[in-house]
Design an enzyme around this catalytic site. Sequence first.
Site, PDB file in Angstrom:
ATOM      1  N   LYS A  13       0.827  -1.212   0.000  1.00 59.85           N
ATOM      2  CA  LYS A  13       0.000   0.000   0.000  1.00 59.85           C
ATOM      3  C   LYS A  13       0.864   1.267   0.000  1.00 59.85           C
ATOM      4  O   LYS A  13       0.598   2.200  -0.754  1.00 59.85           O
ATOM      5  CB  LYS A  13      -0.920  -0.039   1.227  1.00 59.85           C
ATOM      6  CG  LYS A  13      -1.913   1.083   1.311  1.00 59.85           C
ATOM      7  CD  LYS A  13      -3.037   0.721   2.269  1.00 59.85           C
ATOM      8  CE  LYS A  13      -2.600   0.676   3.718  1.00 59.85           C
ATOM      9  NZ  LYS A  13      -2.415   1.988   4.341  1.00 59.85           N
ATOM     10  N   ARG A  88     -10.972   3.984   8.242  1.00 67.49           N
ATOM     11  CA  ARG A  88     -10.338   2.678   8.435  1.00 67.49           C
ATOM     12  C   ARG A  88     -11.347   1.591   8.777  1.00 67.49           C
ATOM     13  O   ARG A  88     -11.132   0.420   8.503  1.00 67.49           O
ATOM     14  CB  ARG A  88      -9.336   2.819   9.582  1.00 67.49           C
ATOM     15  CG  ARG A  88      -8.244   1.803   9.632  1.00 67.49           C
ATOM     16  CD  ARG A  88      -7.331   2.149  10.786  1.00 67.49           C
ATOM     17  NE  ARG A  88      -6.216   1.270  10.910  1.00 67.49           N
ATOM     18  CZ  ARG A  88      -4.995   1.561  10.477  1.00 67.49           C
ATOM     19  NH1 ARG A  88      -4.750   2.679   9.860  1.00 67.49           N
ATOM     20  NH2 ARG A  88      -4.016   0.704  10.669  1.00 67.49           N
ATOM     21  N   ARG A 127      10.758  -9.937   6.165  1.00 68.30           N
ATOM     22  CA  ARG A 127      11.051  -8.507   6.147  1.00 68.30           C
ATOM     23  C   ARG A 127      12.121  -8.127   7.175  1.00 68.30           C
ATOM     24  O   ARG A 127      12.127  -8.630   8.291  1.00 68.30           O
ATOM     25  CB  ARG A 127       9.755  -7.740   6.465  1.00 68.30           C
ATOM     26  CG  ARG A 127       9.909  -6.248   6.365  1.00 68.30           C
ATOM     27  CD  ARG A 127       8.636  -5.562   6.766  1.00 68.30           C
ATOM     28  NE  ARG A 127       7.709  -5.421   5.664  1.00 68.30           N
ATOM     29  CZ  ARG A 127       6.571  -4.723   5.742  1.00 68.30           C
ATOM     30  NH1 ARG A 127       6.209  -4.150   6.853  1.00 68.30           N
ATOM     31  NH2 ARG A 127       5.790  -4.627   4.698  1.00 68.30           N
ATOM     32  N   ARG A 160      11.367  -6.250  13.186  1.00 69.23           N
ATOM     33  CA  ARG A 160      10.652  -5.408  14.157  1.00 69.23           C
ATOM     34  C   ARG A 160       9.898  -6.264  15.162  1.00 69.23           C
ATOM     35  O   ARG A 160       9.410  -7.344  14.828  1.00 69.23           O
ATOM     36  CB  ARG A 160       9.671  -4.491  13.414  1.00 69.23           C
ATOM     37  CG  ARG A 160      10.337  -3.229  12.911  1.00 69.23           C
ATOM     38  CD  ARG A 160       9.446  -2.423  12.038  1.00 69.23           C
ATOM     39  NE  ARG A 160       8.036  -2.488  12.423  1.00 69.23           N
ATOM     40  CZ  ARG A 160       7.057  -1.921  11.723  1.00 69.23           C
ATOM     41  NH1 ARG A 160       7.337  -1.247  10.628  1.00 69.23           N
ATOM     42  NH2 ARG A 160       5.815  -2.011  12.107  1.00 69.23           N
ATOM     43  N   ARG A 171      -3.034  -9.137  13.437  1.00 69.48           N
ATOM     44  CA  ARG A 171      -3.325  -7.978  12.583  1.00 69.48           C
ATOM     45  C   ARG A 171      -4.154  -8.389  11.368  1.00 69.48           C
ATOM     46  O   ARG A 171      -5.046  -7.658  10.934  1.00 69.48           O
ATOM     47  CB  ARG A 171      -2.010  -7.313  12.139  1.00 69.48           C
ATOM     48  CG  ARG A 171      -1.331  -6.593  13.306  1.00 69.48           C
ATOM     49  CD  ARG A 171       0.055  -6.141  12.969  1.00 69.48           C
ATOM     50  NE  ARG A 171       0.092  -4.963  12.119  1.00 69.48           N
ATOM     51  CZ  ARG A 171       1.221  -4.435  11.643  1.00 69.48           C
ATOM     52  NH1 ARG A 171       2.370  -4.993  11.920  1.00 69.48           N
ATOM     53  NH2 ARG A 171       1.177  -3.364  10.895  1.00 69.48           N
TER      54      ARG A 171
END
Length: 220
Positions: A13, A88, A127, A160, A171
Site C-alpha cells: 500500500k 479505516r 522482512r 521489528r 493484525r
Amino acid sequence: MNILLVGPIASGKGTQAQKLIEKYNLAHLEMGGLLRSITKEESPLGYKVKDFLDNGKLVTDEIVVEIVENYLQSIGKLDGILFDGFPRILSQAKFFEDFLRRKDLKIDIVLSLTLPKEEILSRILNRRTCEKCGKIYNVVTKPPKVEGVCDDCGGKLVTRSDETPEKTATRIAWFEKEVIPMINYYKEKGMVEEVDGNRPVEVIFEDIVSRLQKRGLINA
Ligand code: AMP
C-alpha cells in the site's frame, strides 16, 4: 480526484500510495504517519495519541477528525487527496461521508489491494528493517548486498518486534473483522476496484492507472 487506498499489512500500500501522489499531484493523508508525528509533540494531545499507538488501539474518532480537519486546512492547491488509513473502519466511513459532504468533497474510488494470507505472512517474516533509516528489505525478494547491513546507510537490519507470526496473525484477523466490512460497504455503493497485490510493483500500478481511466477519473 479523491482516492481511498486500503489493503492489509505488507500489501504494498505504501509503495502504491507514493507512486499515486507523485504521478497525480495528490495530497497524502496518511493517518498512521500523521499520528506518529503527533506522538513526538510534547503536548497533552501528543501523550494521549502515543498511549493509543503504544497499546495498538485505534485513536478516538474525535481526535482523528480534528487531525483530518487540520490537515485539510493545511494543504495547498492540489489535484486531489489520497486517503490512506482513514477512514479505516465502517463507523468512520459512515461518519466521514457526512463530514466530507459538508466540505463539498467525496471519495471517487476505493482501491482495495488484496493479498493472500500466506503471502502476507511470508512477506512479514522475510522482512528486515534498517534500524537507522527505516529502509525495508525482503531477505528473499529484495535482499541487501551484505547480509544484515543496510545498502543505503550501513545501519543494522532487524526484525521489528511487532513482526512476529503471532502478532501478524492478529493484525490479519483484525483487518478481516474491522476493515473488510468497510470495504463491503463501499462495494455496495459500486466504488471499489479490487487490485491483486500479489504482482510486481509496476504491473500493479499500471492496473491501478487503468482502473482510474475506466472510471473517467483521468484521461486515457
Ligand atoms: P498504521 O501506520 O496505518 O498501521 O497506523 C498506526 C496506528 O495509528 C494504528 O495502529 C492506530 O493506533 C492509529 N490509527 C491509524 N489510522 C487510524 C484511524 N483511521 N483511526 C484511529 N486510529 C488510527
